[in-house]
Design an enzyme around this catalytic site. Structure first.
Site, PDB file in Angstrom:
ATOM      1  N   ASP A 134       0.829  -1.230   0.129  1.00 15.22           N
ATOM      2  CA  ASP A 134       0.083   0.043  -0.023  1.00 15.22           C
ATOM      3  C   ASP A 134       0.713   1.272  -0.165  1.00 15.22           C
ATOM      4  O   ASP A 134       2.077   1.167   0.349  1.00 15.22           O
ATOM      5  CB  ASP A 134      -0.842  -0.045   1.166  1.00 15.22           C
ATOM      6  CG  ASP A 134      -1.826  -1.263   1.506  1.00 15.22           C
ATOM      7  OD1 ASP A 134      -2.025  -1.737   0.428  1.00 15.22           O
ATOM      8  OD2 ASP A 134      -2.188  -1.357   2.605  1.00 15.22           O
ATOM      9  N   ASP A 136       1.512   4.449   2.110  1.00 14.67           N
ATOM     10  CA  ASP A 136       1.314   5.100   3.362  1.00 14.67           C
ATOM     11  C   ASP A 136       1.637   6.487   3.397  1.00 14.67           C
ATOM     12  O   ASP A 136       2.816   6.913   3.013  1.00 14.67           O
ATOM     13  CB  ASP A 136       1.896   4.385   4.572  1.00 14.67           C
ATOM     14  CG  ASP A 136       1.524   3.040   4.804  1.00 14.67           C
ATOM     15  OD1 ASP A 136       0.552   2.595   5.014  1.00 14.67           O
ATOM     16  OD2 ASP A 136       2.331   1.995   4.387  1.00 14.67           O
TER      17      ASP A 136
END
Lengths: 207, 106
Positions: A134, A136
Protein backbone atom coordinates in the site's frame (compact mmCIF):
# COMPACT_ATOMS: atom_id res chain seq x y z
CA UNK A 1 17.32 20.07 16.75
CA UNK A 2 13.71 19.32 17.65
CA UNK A 3 13.15 15.88 19.13
CA UNK A 4 12.46 13.12 16.60
CA UNK A 5 8.79 12.80 15.66
CA UNK A 6 6.85 9.57 15.04
CA UNK A 7 7.54 8.22 11.51
CA UNK A 8 10.94 9.95 11.27
CA UNK A 9 13.58 7.55 9.98
CA UNK A 10 16.87 7.40 11.85
CA UNK A 11 20.13 6.06 10.55
CA UNK A 12 22.02 4.48 13.41
CA UNK A 13 25.74 4.35 14.07
CA UNK A 14 27.54 1.07 13.52
CA UNK A 15 27.84 0.53 17.25
CA UNK A 16 24.17 1.12 18.04
CA UNK A 17 23.14 -2.48 17.34
CA UNK A 18 25.57 -3.64 20.03
CA UNK A 19 23.11 -2.27 22.58
CA UNK A 20 20.33 -4.59 21.42
CA UNK A 21 19.11 -6.70 24.33
CA UNK A 22 20.34 -10.30 24.21
CA UNK A 23 16.74 -11.50 23.94
CA UNK A 24 16.04 -9.63 20.68
CA UNK A 25 15.00 -11.92 17.80
CA UNK A 26 17.93 -12.88 15.56
CA UNK A 27 16.35 -11.27 12.49
CA UNK A 28 16.59 -7.86 14.20
CA UNK A 29 20.37 -7.91 14.33
CA UNK A 30 20.69 -9.04 10.73
CA UNK A 31 18.12 -6.47 9.54
CA UNK A 32 20.13 -3.71 11.22
CA UNK A 33 23.38 -5.01 9.78
CA UNK A 34 21.93 -4.81 6.26
CA UNK A 35 20.00 -1.57 6.71
CA UNK A 36 20.92 0.34 9.89
CA UNK A 37 17.72 2.40 9.91
CA UNK A 38 14.84 2.50 12.39
CA UNK A 39 11.45 4.20 12.48
CA UNK A 40 10.49 6.49 15.37
CA UNK A 41 7.48 5.05 17.20
CA UNK A 42 4.76 6.91 19.02
CA UNK A 43 5.36 5.68 22.54
CA UNK A 44 6.20 7.02 25.96
CA UNK A 45 9.79 6.20 26.91
CA UNK A 46 12.01 7.59 29.67
CA UNK A 47 13.70 10.94 29.05
CA UNK A 48 16.83 10.63 26.96
CA UNK A 49 15.52 7.66 24.96
CA UNK A 50 13.87 7.57 21.54
CA UNK A 51 11.21 4.89 20.93
CA UNK A 52 11.93 3.19 17.63
CA UNK A 53 10.87 0.18 15.62
CA UNK A 54 13.09 -2.12 13.60
CA UNK A 55 11.67 -3.27 10.31
CA UNK A 56 12.34 -6.77 9.00
CA UNK A 57 11.29 -8.34 5.74
CA UNK A 58 7.95 -9.83 6.81
CA UNK A 59 4.90 -7.96 8.09
CA UNK A 60 5.23 -9.67 11.45
CA UNK A 61 8.89 -8.61 11.58
CA UNK A 62 8.57 -5.45 13.62
CA UNK A 63 10.60 -5.03 16.75
CA UNK A 64 10.05 -2.31 19.36
CA UNK A 65 13.25 -0.89 20.73
CA UNK A 66 14.68 2.38 22.01
CA UNK A 67 17.90 4.21 21.18
CA UNK A 68 19.73 7.24 22.55
CA UNK A 69 20.48 10.45 20.62
CA UNK A 70 24.20 9.58 20.20
CA UNK A 71 23.15 6.41 18.33
CA UNK A 72 21.59 8.54 15.61
CA UNK A 73 23.82 9.69 12.77
CA UNK A 74 21.09 10.94 10.44
CA UNK A 75 17.44 11.80 10.68
CA UNK A 76 14.99 11.98 7.81
CA UNK A 77 11.40 13.20 8.24
CA UNK A 78 8.64 12.05 5.85
CA UNK A 79 8.48 15.53 4.29
CA UNK A 80 12.21 15.29 3.43
CA UNK A 81 11.40 12.37 1.11
CA UNK A 82 8.97 14.04 -1.26
CA UNK A 83 11.64 14.93 -3.84
CA UNK A 84 13.90 11.91 -3.41
CA UNK A 85 14.32 9.84 -6.57
CA UNK A 86 14.05 6.11 -6.03
CA UNK A 87 17.25 4.14 -5.99
CA UNK A 88 16.01 1.32 -8.16
CA UNK A 89 14.99 2.13 -11.71
CA UNK A 90 11.92 -0.09 -11.65
CA UNK A 91 9.25 1.48 -9.46
CA UNK A 92 6.54 -0.64 -7.88
CA UNK A 93 2.89 0.45 -7.95
CA UNK A 94 3.01 2.09 -4.51
CA UNK A 95 5.91 4.35 -5.55
CA UNK A 96 4.20 5.22 -8.84
CA UNK A 97 1.07 6.11 -6.84
CA UNK A 98 3.22 8.29 -4.57
CA UNK A 99 4.61 10.19 -7.58
CA UNK A 100 1.06 10.62 -8.86
CA UNK A 101 -0.26 12.35 -5.71
CA UNK A 102 2.72 14.67 -5.28
CA UNK A 103 1.42 17.72 -7.13
CA UNK A 104 -1.94 17.59 -5.38
CA UNK A 105 -0.40 17.36 -1.92
CA UNK A 106 2.27 19.97 -2.63
CA UNK A 107 -0.45 22.35 -3.74
CA UNK A 108 -2.49 21.68 -0.60
CA UNK A 109 0.02 23.76 1.35
CA UNK A 110 0.26 21.14 4.12
CA UNK A 111 3.49 19.42 5.13
CA UNK A 112 3.29 15.80 3.98
CA UNK A 113 5.42 12.83 3.04
CA UNK A 114 5.55 9.08 2.54
CA UNK A 115 5.86 6.67 5.47
CA UNK A 116 5.71 2.86 5.59
CA UNK A 117 7.59 0.82 3.00
CA UNK A 118 7.73 3.62 0.41
CA UNK A 119 9.23 6.09 2.90
CA UNK A 120 11.69 3.48 4.15
CA UNK A 121 12.81 2.66 0.62
CA UNK A 122 13.28 6.30 -0.37
CA UNK A 123 15.21 7.13 2.82
CA UNK A 124 17.45 4.08 2.90
CA UNK A 125 17.82 3.29 -0.79
CA UNK A 126 17.08 -0.31 0.10
CA UNK A 127 14.25 -1.90 -1.93
CA UNK A 128 11.40 -2.30 0.58
CA UNK A 129 8.12 -1.60 -1.20
CA UNK A 130 6.79 -4.72 -2.91
CA UNK A 131 4.35 -5.01 -5.82
CA UNK A 132 1.47 -5.47 -3.37
CA UNK A 133 2.50 -2.68 -0.95
CA UNK A 134 0.00 0.00 0.00
CA UNK A 135 1.02 3.63 -0.06
CA UNK A 136 1.30 5.10 3.44
CA UNK A 137 1.20 8.87 3.74
CA UNK A 138 1.39 11.36 6.57
CA UNK A 139 -0.12 14.84 6.37
CA UNK A 140 0.44 17.45 9.08
CA UNK A 141 -2.59 19.54 10.00
CA UNK A 142 -1.98 21.12 13.41
CA UNK A 143 -4.83 23.59 12.84
CA UNK A 144 -8.04 21.96 11.63
CA UNK A 145 -9.82 24.99 10.26
CA UNK A 146 -12.75 24.43 7.90
CA UNK A 147 -10.47 25.42 5.01
CA UNK A 148 -7.99 22.70 6.03
CA UNK A 149 -10.79 20.13 6.37
CA UNK A 150 -12.01 21.04 2.88
CA UNK A 151 -8.52 20.58 1.50
CA UNK A 152 -8.24 17.21 3.27
CA UNK A 153 -11.57 16.13 1.76
CA UNK A 154 -10.24 17.05 -1.68
CA UNK A 155 -7.06 15.08 -0.97
CA UNK A 156 -9.11 12.04 0.00
CA UNK A 157 -11.18 12.16 -3.18
CA UNK A 158 -7.95 12.19 -5.17
CA UNK A 159 -6.31 9.41 -3.11
CA UNK A 160 -9.38 7.20 -3.63
CA UNK A 161 -8.51 7.07 -7.32
CA UNK A 162 -4.93 5.89 -6.74
CA UNK A 163 -3.42 2.81 -8.34
CA UNK A 164 -2.94 1.20 -4.90
CA UNK A 165 -4.73 1.49 -1.57
CA UNK A 166 -3.57 4.65 0.20
CA UNK A 167 -3.38 4.78 3.95
CA UNK A 168 -3.28 8.43 4.95
CA UNK A 169 -2.69 9.44 8.56
CA UNK A 170 -3.20 13.02 9.64
CA UNK A 171 -1.04 14.45 12.42
CA UNK A 172 -3.34 16.71 14.39
CA UNK A 173 -2.78 18.54 17.66
CA UNK A 174 -3.82 15.53 19.77
CA UNK A 175 -1.98 12.80 17.83
CA UNK A 176 -2.49 10.87 14.61
CA UNK A 177 -5.85 10.00 13.10
CA UNK A 178 -6.78 8.14 9.91
CA UNK A 179 -7.90 10.57 7.20
CA UNK A 180 -11.12 8.59 6.65
CA UNK A 181 -11.99 8.75 10.32
CA UNK A 182 -11.16 12.44 10.61
CA UNK A 183 -13.60 13.17 7.79
CA UNK A 184 -16.26 10.76 9.11
CA UNK A 185 -19.36 11.76 11.01
CA UNK A 186 -18.68 9.25 13.79
CA UNK A 187 -19.24 10.27 17.38
CA UNK A 188 -15.93 8.92 18.67
CA UNK A 189 -12.66 8.72 16.81
CA UNK A 190 -9.46 6.85 17.51
CA UNK A 191 -6.42 9.05 18.00
CA UNK A 192 -2.94 7.64 18.44
CA UNK A 193 -1.56 9.87 21.17
CA UNK A 194 1.92 9.80 22.72
CA UNK A 195 0.37 7.90 25.64
CA UNK A 196 -1.25 5.26 23.46
CA UNK A 197 -4.40 4.99 21.37
CA UNK A 198 -7.47 6.75 22.75
CA UNK A 199 -11.11 7.05 21.75
CA UNK A 200 -11.99 10.72 21.83
CA UNK A 201 -15.21 12.51 20.97
CA UNK A 202 -14.85 13.66 17.36
CA UNK A 203 -15.51 17.29 18.25
CA UNK A 204 -12.82 17.27 20.93
CA UNK A 205 -10.21 15.48 18.83
CA UNK A 206 -10.49 17.81 15.86
CA UNK A 207 -10.78 21.02 17.84
CA UNK B 1 -3.46 -13.23 5.36
CA UNK B 2 -4.88 -15.45 8.04
CA UNK B 3 -8.45 -16.15 9.20
CA UNK B 4 -9.14 -17.03 12.82
CA UNK B 5 -12.47 -18.13 14.26
CA UNK B 6 -13.57 -17.89 17.87
CA UNK B 7 -16.79 -18.30 19.79
CA UNK B 8 -17.72 -16.92 23.20
CA UNK B 9 -20.81 -17.21 25.39
CA UNK B 10 -22.97 -14.09 25.52
CA UNK B 11 -25.90 -12.89 27.58
CA UNK B 12 -26.82 -9.66 25.80
CA UNK B 13 -27.83 -9.20 22.18
CA UNK B 14 -26.55 -6.45 19.89
CA UNK B 15 -29.49 -4.12 19.15
CA UNK B 16 -28.36 -3.14 15.71
CA UNK B 17 -25.66 -3.69 13.15
CA UNK B 18 -22.61 -1.43 13.38
CA UNK B 19 -19.53 -0.74 11.32
CA UNK B 20 -16.68 0.71 13.33
CA UNK B 21 -13.05 1.51 12.62
CA UNK B 22 -11.12 2.10 9.44
CA UNK B 23 -9.07 0.24 6.88
CA UNK B 24 -5.66 1.65 7.77
CA UNK B 25 -2.40 0.16 8.90
CA UNK B 26 -2.23 -0.23 12.66
CA UNK B 27 -6.02 -0.26 12.78
CA UNK B 28 -8.96 -2.54 12.07
CA UNK B 29 -12.59 -2.39 11.07
CA UNK B 30 -15.30 -4.24 12.93
CA UNK B 31 -18.65 -5.28 11.51
CA UNK B 32 -21.07 -6.47 14.14
CA UNK B 33 -24.47 -7.90 13.24
CA UNK B 34 -27.13 -9.04 15.73
CA UNK B 35 -27.89 -12.79 15.58
CA UNK B 36 -30.32 -13.58 12.78
CA UNK B 37 -33.33 -15.79 13.39
CA UNK B 38 -31.99 -19.31 13.61
CA UNK B 39 -28.69 -18.17 15.04
CA UNK B 40 -28.10 -18.69 18.76
CA UNK B 41 -28.86 -15.52 20.78
CA UNK B 42 -26.30 -16.51 23.40
CA UNK B 43 -23.14 -16.80 21.34
CA UNK B 44 -20.69 -14.28 20.01
CA UNK B 45 -19.06 -15.69 16.90
CA UNK B 46 -15.90 -13.87 15.96
CA UNK B 47 -14.05 -14.08 12.67
CA UNK B 48 -10.72 -12.31 12.48
CA UNK B 49 -9.07 -11.73 9.14
CA UNK B 50 -5.61 -10.39 9.71
CA UNK B 51 -2.82 -9.24 7.44
CA UNK B 52 -0.26 -10.30 10.04
CA UNK B 53 0.20 -14.02 10.59
CA UNK B 54 1.26 -15.81 13.74
CA UNK B 55 -0.57 -13.91 16.48
CA UNK B 56 -3.30 -16.51 17.20
CA UNK B 57 -2.60 -16.68 20.92
CA UNK B 58 -2.58 -12.91 21.38
CA UNK B 59 -5.86 -12.62 19.46
CA UNK B 60 -7.42 -15.31 21.61
CA UNK B 61 -6.29 -13.60 24.82
CA UNK B 62 -7.46 -10.13 23.78
CA UNK B 63 -10.85 -11.44 22.64
CA UNK B 64 -11.34 -13.70 25.63
CA UNK B 65 -10.71 -10.82 28.01
CA UNK B 66 -13.08 -8.55 26.12
CA UNK B 67 -15.91 -11.06 25.83
CA UNK B 68 -15.62 -11.98 29.49
CA UNK B 69 -16.93 -8.46 30.23
CA UNK B 70 -18.91 -7.39 27.18
CA UNK B 71 -20.99 -10.48 26.52
CA UNK B 72 -22.65 -9.33 23.34
CA UNK B 73 -24.16 -11.98 21.06
CA UNK B 74 -23.93 -11.62 17.31
CA UNK B 75 -21.64 -12.06 14.37
CA UNK B 76 -18.41 -10.13 14.80
CA UNK B 77 -16.17 -9.67 11.80
CA UNK B 78 -12.80 -8.11 12.41
CA UNK B 79 -10.65 -7.03 9.46
CA UNK B 80 -7.25 -6.33 10.91
CA UNK B 81 -4.39 -4.37 9.40
CA UNK B 82 -1.79 -4.88 12.08
CA UNK B 83 -3.55 -3.18 15.01
CA UNK B 84 -1.93 -3.40 18.43
CA UNK B 85 -3.90 -5.10 21.23
CA UNK B 86 -4.61 -1.60 22.65
CA UNK B 87 -6.23 -0.47 19.41
CA UNK B 88 -8.17 -3.76 19.09
CA UNK B 89 -9.56 -3.28 22.59
CA UNK B 90 -10.69 0.28 21.92
CA UNK B 91 -12.38 -0.69 18.67
CA UNK B 92 -14.13 -3.66 20.30
CA UNK B 93 -15.41 -1.37 23.04
CA UNK B 94 -16.51 1.22 20.50
CA UNK B 95 -18.42 -1.42 18.52
CA UNK B 96 -20.13 -2.80 21.63
CA UNK B 97 -21.14 0.68 22.79
CA UNK B 98 -22.47 1.58 19.37
CA UNK B 99 -24.46 -1.63 19.10
CA UNK B 100 -26.14 -1.24 22.47
CA UNK B 101 -26.85 2.49 22.65
CA UNK B 102 -29.02 4.72 20.53
CA UNK B 103 -26.14 7.01 19.63
CA UNK B 104 -24.89 7.74 16.15
CA UNK B 105 -23.42 4.94 14.06
CA UNK B 106 -19.93 5.20 12.64
Amino acid sequence: MTPPQPHDLLRLSGAAADALPAGAPSWVRSALRTTPWVVVRRAAVPDGLIAVGVRGSGRSHRHAWSVTPPDVVRRVAPEDLVDVPSASGAEVAAIRAFRAVRTLLDESGMAWGPTGSVGFELATGSPTASPDSDLDLLVRAPQLTSAVLNRLAAVRRHLDRSEVRVDCQVEIRTGAIALDELLSAGRDVLVKTPLGPQLLPHALAVR
Amino acid sequence: MQTLNYEFPATQVARRAVHIGVVASGDLEILLAPPESGEPPDRATVRVRTSVNGFDTIWHDVLERFFARATLAGRWELNDFGATPGVVNLRLRQAAESATTNGADS
